[in-house]
Scaffold this motif. Structure first.
Motif, PDB file in Angstrom:
ATOM      1  N   ARG A 288       0.849  -1.187   0.000  1.00  0.00           N
ATOM      2  CA  ARG A 288       0.000   0.000   0.000  1.00  0.00           C
ATOM      3  C   ARG A 288       0.885   1.236   0.000  1.00  0.00           C
ATOM      4  NH1 ARG A 288      -0.257  -0.916   5.693  1.00  0.00           N
ATOM      5  NH2 ARG A 288      -0.099   1.051   6.821  1.00  0.00           N
ATOM      6  N   ILE A 289       0.309   2.335  -0.416  1.00  0.00           N
ATOM      7  CA  ILE A 289       1.048   3.590  -0.503  1.00  0.00           C
ATOM      8  C   ILE A 289       0.368   4.630   0.363  1.00  0.00           C
ATOM      9  CG2 ILE A 289       1.729   5.480  -2.027  1.00  0.00           C
ATOM     10  CD1 ILE A 289       2.003   3.465  -4.260  1.00  0.00           C
ATOM     11  N   GLU A 290       1.169   5.301   1.177  1.00  0.00           N
ATOM     12  CA  GLU A 290       0.692   6.446   1.949  1.00  0.00           C
ATOM     13  C   GLU A 290       1.408   7.664   1.379  1.00  0.00           C
ATOM     14  OE1 GLU A 290       1.459   5.748   6.064  1.00  0.00           O
ATOM     15  OE2 GLU A 290      -0.033   4.138   6.185  1.00  0.00           O
ATOM     16  N   THR A 291       0.647   8.647   0.945  1.00  0.00           N
ATOM     17  CA  THR A 291       1.239   9.827   0.338  1.00  0.00           C
ATOM     18  C   THR A 291       0.362  11.036   0.592  1.00  0.00           C
ATOM     19  OG1 THR A 291       2.184  10.701  -1.720  1.00  0.00           O
ATOM     20  CG2 THR A 291       0.134   9.441  -1.924  1.00  0.00           C
ATOM     21  N   GLY A 292       0.945  12.170   0.526  1.00  0.00           N
ATOM     22  CA  GLY A 292       0.204  13.405   0.700  1.00  0.00           C
ATOM     23  C   GLY A 292       1.039  14.575   0.229  1.00  0.00           C
ATOM     24  N   LYS A 293       0.390  15.595  -0.192  1.00  0.00           N
ATOM     25  CA  LYS A 293       1.086  16.765  -0.687  1.00  0.00           C
ATOM     26  C   LYS A 293       2.026  17.304   0.391  1.00  0.00           C
ATOM     27  CE  LYS A 293       0.569  21.187  -2.757  1.00  0.00           C
ATOM     28  NZ  LYS A 293       0.149  21.834  -3.881  1.00  0.00           N
ATOM     29  N   ASP A 294       3.255  17.504   0.004  1.00  0.00           N
ATOM     30  CA  ASP A 294       4.312  18.011   0.885  1.00  0.00           C
ATOM     31  C   ASP A 294       4.621  17.103   2.076  1.00  0.00           C
ATOM     32  OD1 ASP A 294       4.586  20.280  -0.759  1.00  0.00           O
ATOM     33  OD2 ASP A 294       3.008  21.322   0.337  1.00  0.00           O
ATOM     34  N   LYS A 295       4.159  15.845   2.048  1.00  0.00           N
ATOM     35  CA  LYS A 295       4.453  14.888   3.117  1.00  0.00           C
ATOM     36  C   LYS A 295       5.374  13.777   2.638  1.00  0.00           C
ATOM     37  CE  LYS A 295       0.198  15.484   5.707  1.00  0.00           C
ATOM     38  NZ  LYS A 295      -0.968  14.827   6.263  1.00  0.00           N
ATOM     39  N   GLY A 296       5.573  13.670   1.343  1.00  0.00           N
ATOM     40  CA  GLY A 296       6.369  12.581   0.811  1.00  0.00           C
ATOM     41  C   GLY A 296       5.519  11.344   0.578  1.00  0.00           C
ATOM     42  N   THR A 297       6.179  10.266   0.207  1.00  0.00           N
ATOM     43  CA  THR A 297       5.489   9.021  -0.096  1.00  0.00           C
ATOM     44  C   THR A 297       6.168   7.870   0.630  1.00  0.00           C
ATOM     45  OG1 THR A 297       4.842   9.830  -2.271  1.00  0.00           O
ATOM     46  CG2 THR A 297       4.819   7.449  -1.969  1.00  0.00           C
ATOM     47  N   THR A 298       5.367   7.001   1.211  1.00  0.00           N
ATOM     48  CA  THR A 298       5.862   5.800   1.859  1.00  0.00           C
ATOM     49  C   THR A 298       5.185   4.600   1.215  1.00  0.00           C
ATOM     50  OG1 THR A 298       6.133   6.986   3.947  1.00  0.00           O
ATOM     51  CG2 THR A 298       6.083   4.578   4.060  1.00  0.00           C
ATOM     52  N   VAL A 299       5.983   3.633   0.780  1.00  0.00           N
ATOM     53  CA  VAL A 299       5.452   2.383   0.241  1.00  0.00           C
ATOM     54  C   VAL A 299       5.615   1.339   1.334  1.00  0.00           C
ATOM     55  CG1 VAL A 299       5.676   0.637  -1.558  1.00  0.00           C
ATOM     56  CG2 VAL A 299       6.100   3.043  -2.108  1.00  0.00           C
ATOM     57  N   ILE A 300       4.495   0.718   1.723  1.00  0.00           N
ATOM     58  CA  ILE A 300       4.493  -0.234   2.836  1.00  0.00           C
ATOM     59  C   ILE A 300       4.211  -1.633   2.296  1.00  0.00           C
ATOM     60  CG2 ILE A 300       3.357  -0.855   5.005  1.00  0.00           C
ATOM     61  CD1 ILE A 300       2.618   2.236   5.076  1.00  0.00           C
ATOM     62  N   CYS A 301       5.139  -2.533   2.568  1.00  0.00           N
ATOM     63  CA  CYS A 301       4.997  -3.928   2.146  1.00  0.00           C
ATOM     64  C   CYS A 301       4.784  -4.773   3.398  1.00  0.00           C
ATOM     65  CB  CYS A 301       6.251  -4.398   1.423  1.00  0.00           C
ATOM     66  SG  CYS A 301       6.677  -3.416  -0.018  1.00  0.00           S
ATOM     67  N   THR A 302       3.711  -5.548   3.412  1.00  0.00           N
ATOM     68  CA  THR A 302       3.453  -6.429   4.541  1.00  0.00           C
ATOM     69  C   THR A 302       3.482  -7.872   4.064  1.00  0.00           C
ATOM     70  OG1 THR A 302       1.066  -6.227   4.228  1.00  0.00           O
ATOM     71  CG2 THR A 302       2.082  -4.734   5.798  1.00  0.00           C
ATOM     72  N   PHE A 303       4.043  -8.734   4.897  1.00  0.00           N
ATOM     73  CA  PHE A 303       4.146 -10.155   4.594  1.00  0.00           C
ATOM     74  C   PHE A 303       3.499 -10.942   5.732  1.00  0.00           C
ATOM     75  CE2 PHE A 303       7.650  -8.214   2.332  1.00  0.00           C
ATOM     76  CZ  PHE A 303       7.647  -8.880   1.122  1.00  0.00           C
ATOM     77  N   PRO A 304       2.896 -12.082   5.418  1.00  0.00           N
ATOM     78  CA  PRO A 304       2.330 -12.910   6.476  1.00  0.00           C
ATOM     79  C   PRO A 304       3.446 -13.548   7.313  1.00  0.00           C
ATOM     80  CG  PRO A 304       2.156 -14.034   4.370  1.00  0.00           C
ATOM     81  CD  PRO A 304       2.681 -12.653   4.090  1.00  0.00           C
ATOM     82  N   ASP A 305       3.110 -13.928   8.544  1.00  0.00           N
ATOM     83  CA  ASP A 305       4.088 -14.584   9.411  1.00  0.00           C
ATOM     84  C   ASP A 305       4.580 -15.899   8.813  1.00  0.00           C
ATOM     85  OD1 ASP A 305       3.960 -12.590  11.318  1.00  0.00           O
ATOM     86  OD2 ASP A 305       2.428 -13.616  12.493  1.00  0.00           O
ATOM     87  N   MET A 306       3.677 -16.622   8.202  1.00  0.00           N
ATOM     88  CA  MET A 306       4.012 -17.900   7.572  1.00  0.00           C
ATOM     89  C   MET A 306       3.689 -17.805   6.088  1.00  0.00           C
ATOM     90  SD  MET A 306       5.108 -19.731  10.089  1.00  0.00           S
ATOM     91  CE  MET A 306       5.047 -21.413   9.580  1.00  0.00           C
ATOM     92  N   PRO A 307       4.640 -17.315   5.291  1.00  0.00           N
ATOM     93  CA  PRO A 307       4.350 -17.121   3.870  1.00  0.00           C
ATOM     94  C   PRO A 307       4.089 -18.423   3.142  1.00  0.00           C
ATOM     95  CG  PRO A 307       6.667 -16.796   4.278  1.00  0.00           C
ATOM     96  CD  PRO A 307       6.014 -16.993   5.615  1.00  0.00           C
ATOM     97  N   GLY A 308       3.162 -18.348   2.225  1.00  0.00           N
ATOM     98  CA  GLY A 308       2.902 -19.456   1.325  1.00  0.00           C
ATOM     99  C   GLY A 308       3.256 -18.982  -0.074  1.00  0.00           C
TER     100      GLY A 308
END
Length: 72
Positions: free
Chosen positions: A46-66
């Protein structure tokens, strides 16, 4: 500076050209590759962004990946 809303609609598309100020940027592969990799491991991006706040790309993974088979 943050991403404008119209860019968010296409940010994960492959080969989508982007303009940064007056210049074009790359082939548009970076975030599409990130999203493919993360989703293949059962995660989400997911992406969190806002004018004059910059952009953060957030990657989440499950505890037990399949790991899923690659579609591409």
């Amino acid at each position: 500076p943050g991403m404008p809303p119209d860019v968010l609609d296409s940010v994960f598309r492959r080969f989508e050209p982007r303009t940064n100020g007056g210049r074009r940027r790359g082939a548009g592969l970076g975030l599409s590759i990130v999203k493919s990799f993360v989703e293949l491991h059962g995660g989400a991006v997911r992406i969190e962004t806002g004018k004059d706040k910059g952009t953060t790309v957030i990657c989440t993974f499950p505890d037990m990946p399949g790991i899923r088979a690659a579609a591409e």
